[in-house]
Design a protein around this motif. Sequence first.
Motif, PDB file in Angstrom:
ATOM      1  N   UNK A   1     -11.992 -82.210 -15.395  1.00  7.27           N
ATOM      2  CA  UNK A   1     -10.855 -82.856 -16.049  1.00  7.27           C
ATOM      3  C   UNK A   1      -9.619 -81.951 -15.973  1.00  7.27           C
ATOM      4  N   UNK A   2      -9.825 -80.662 -16.193  1.00  5.51           N
ATOM      5  CA  UNK A   2      -8.706 -79.711 -16.143  1.00  5.51           C
ATOM      6  C   UNK A   2      -8.098 -79.686 -14.754  1.00  5.51           C
ATOM      7  N   UNK A   3      -8.947 -79.676 -13.727  1.00 12.17           N
ATOM      8  CA  UNK A   3      -8.464 -79.665 -12.342  1.00 12.17           C
ATOM      9  C   UNK A   3      -7.687 -80.938 -12.033  1.00 12.17           C
ATOM     10  N   UNK A   4      -8.175 -82.079 -12.539  1.00 11.19           N
ATOM     11  CA  UNK A   4      -7.544 -83.362 -12.242  1.00 11.19           C
ATOM     12  C   UNK A   4      -6.274 -83.608 -13.044  1.00 11.19           C
TER      13      UNK A   4
ATOM     14  N   UNK B   1      -2.870 -73.717 -13.953  1.00 10.47           N
ATOM     15  CA  UNK B   1      -3.174 -72.710 -14.972  1.00 10.47           C
ATOM     16  C   UNK B   1      -2.311 -71.471 -14.825  1.00 10.47           C
ATOM     17  N   UNK B   2      -1.891 -70.958 -15.968  1.00 14.23           N
ATOM     18  CA  UNK B   2      -1.300 -69.620 -15.980  1.00 14.23           C
ATOM     19  C   UNK B   2      -2.418 -68.605 -15.749  1.00 14.23           C
ATOM     20  N   UNK B   3      -2.056 -67.429 -15.329  1.00 13.52           N
ATOM     21  CA  UNK B   3      -3.070 -66.406 -15.029  1.00 13.52           C
ATOM     22  C   UNK B   3      -3.873 -66.060 -16.283  1.00 13.52           C
ATOM     23  N   UNK B   4      -3.235 -66.013 -17.446  1.00 11.02           N
ATOM     24  CA  UNK B   4      -3.964 -65.695 -18.681  1.00 11.02           C
ATOM     25  C   UNK B   4      -4.986 -66.787 -19.013  1.00 11.02           C
ATOM     26  N   UNK B   5      -4.664 -68.042 -18.719  1.00  7.18           N
ATOM     27  CA  UNK B   5      -5.590 -69.150 -18.967  1.00  7.18           C
ATOM     28  C   UNK B   5      -6.742 -69.123 -17.966  1.00  7.18           C
TER      29      UNK B   5
ATOM     30  N   UNK C   1      -7.360 -72.897  -9.310  1.00  6.38           N
ATOM     31  CA  UNK C   1      -6.082 -72.329  -8.865  1.00  6.38           C
ATOM     32  C   UNK C   1      -5.287 -73.287  -7.994  1.00  6.38           C
ATOM     33  N   UNK C   2      -5.950 -74.041  -7.091  1.00  9.65           N
ATOM     34  CA  UNK C   2      -5.189 -74.922  -6.199  1.00  9.65           C
ATOM     35  C   UNK C   2      -5.622 -76.388  -6.267  1.00  9.65           C
TER      36      UNK C   2
ATOM     37  N   UNK D   1       2.204 -69.995  -3.548  1.00  6.16           N
ATOM     38  CA  UNK D   1       3.458 -70.086  -4.286  1.00  6.16           C
ATOM     39  C   UNK D   1       3.263 -69.828  -5.780  1.00  6.16           C
ATOM     40  N   UNK D   2       2.118 -70.180  -6.312  1.00  4.04           N
ATOM     41  CA  UNK D   2       1.859 -69.980  -7.748  1.00  4.04           C
ATOM     42  C   UNK D   2       1.118 -68.670  -8.016  1.00  4.04           C
TER      43      UNK D   2
END
Length: 346
Positions: A186-189, A194-198, A268-269, A284-285
């Motif tokens: 769900x998070x990916x979709x 995500x920020x690096x800390x997350x 990440x992607x 880029x992120x």
Amino acid sequence: MESDSADRNTRFEIDHILESGSPPPSPIPSSLSSPATAVSSRYATPNEKRLKGPSEQRSTVTKRQKTKTATENTTLTGSGRKDLAIVQAVEQGVSVLDSSVNYESPWNSLRNDYELDLGGFVIIASDRGNGRNSFIVKRFSGPDMASKLRMLQRIRHVNFLSVVQRFSFENSYYAVFDHVSVSLEHVVASPPYLRICELAAILFQILEAVAYLERQNLEHGSLNCSNVLLSPQGVIKITYQEDCRDVTSSQTRLADVKAIGYIAMELMQKYHKDDGAIGLEDFSRYPSDSDAVDFLAATTSATSAEELLRHRLLRNDVQKEQLKWLVGIATTARIGFRYDEGKWEA
């Protein structure tokens, strides 16, 4: 006149109770280890003993005979059904010493609401009581049922989905888990990256769980974004722990470490590479010299979760509370579910 053997046994048990001042203990009878009989462990009080005549004692024998016949597909009700369920549980490898098992249908106290795809469809059920709390329910049957149940009992860690109730009914075993309906899929979709800390907060908790398995000489073997859940409190909860397998110290245990690499890449992607390799196509992120990209590369050569836990990405202050907001937006992602209108209840 000399009384018969049944009266002598009754008098002996009454004398024992009067001398001790309390009924004898009620252990689970050893006869339950045999599928042929199921003997009640209830002891009567002295007053009940006095009121019982020979006809009632003969009736008890008849009930036991019915229980024995029930293993040959006779329908039982009440305590007879429970005794039969215990016998069947023993035959299937379930420990009768586990007092937390309920030998009845789970649907007496739970309502089957719908099914959700969490790496495989599971039942989402709600309590029929006033609370109406929701739970995840899994049904187990077949020859590997006993091994799955033992694994559920064996694995106890904060980052694995907790079993809150268990049922044994009609040759099946039902495990009731805490309700967590958002997975990393769900998070990916969902839209946000995500920020690096997350990212670190998620990976740290997964690695803690896998490191626990390594210390127990276990391997999950099928970790992916679908069966790694995220609770509203930001706590990672891994499911399908019943499928974990024992591994010896001499066996390679790289499946879970490699799976963490794929999970990190997807977070990440938001997709896997077509060639199946672990790595990013868009920097880029997450710049190529960032800790996140270095961690991703480390998953391709690391030999244990403990090794990855020492990576510099996870040395910063990792706080699971940073993940709370993701749960709300992740619920907007449409992931597979099934709802049967025919099961609707008013």
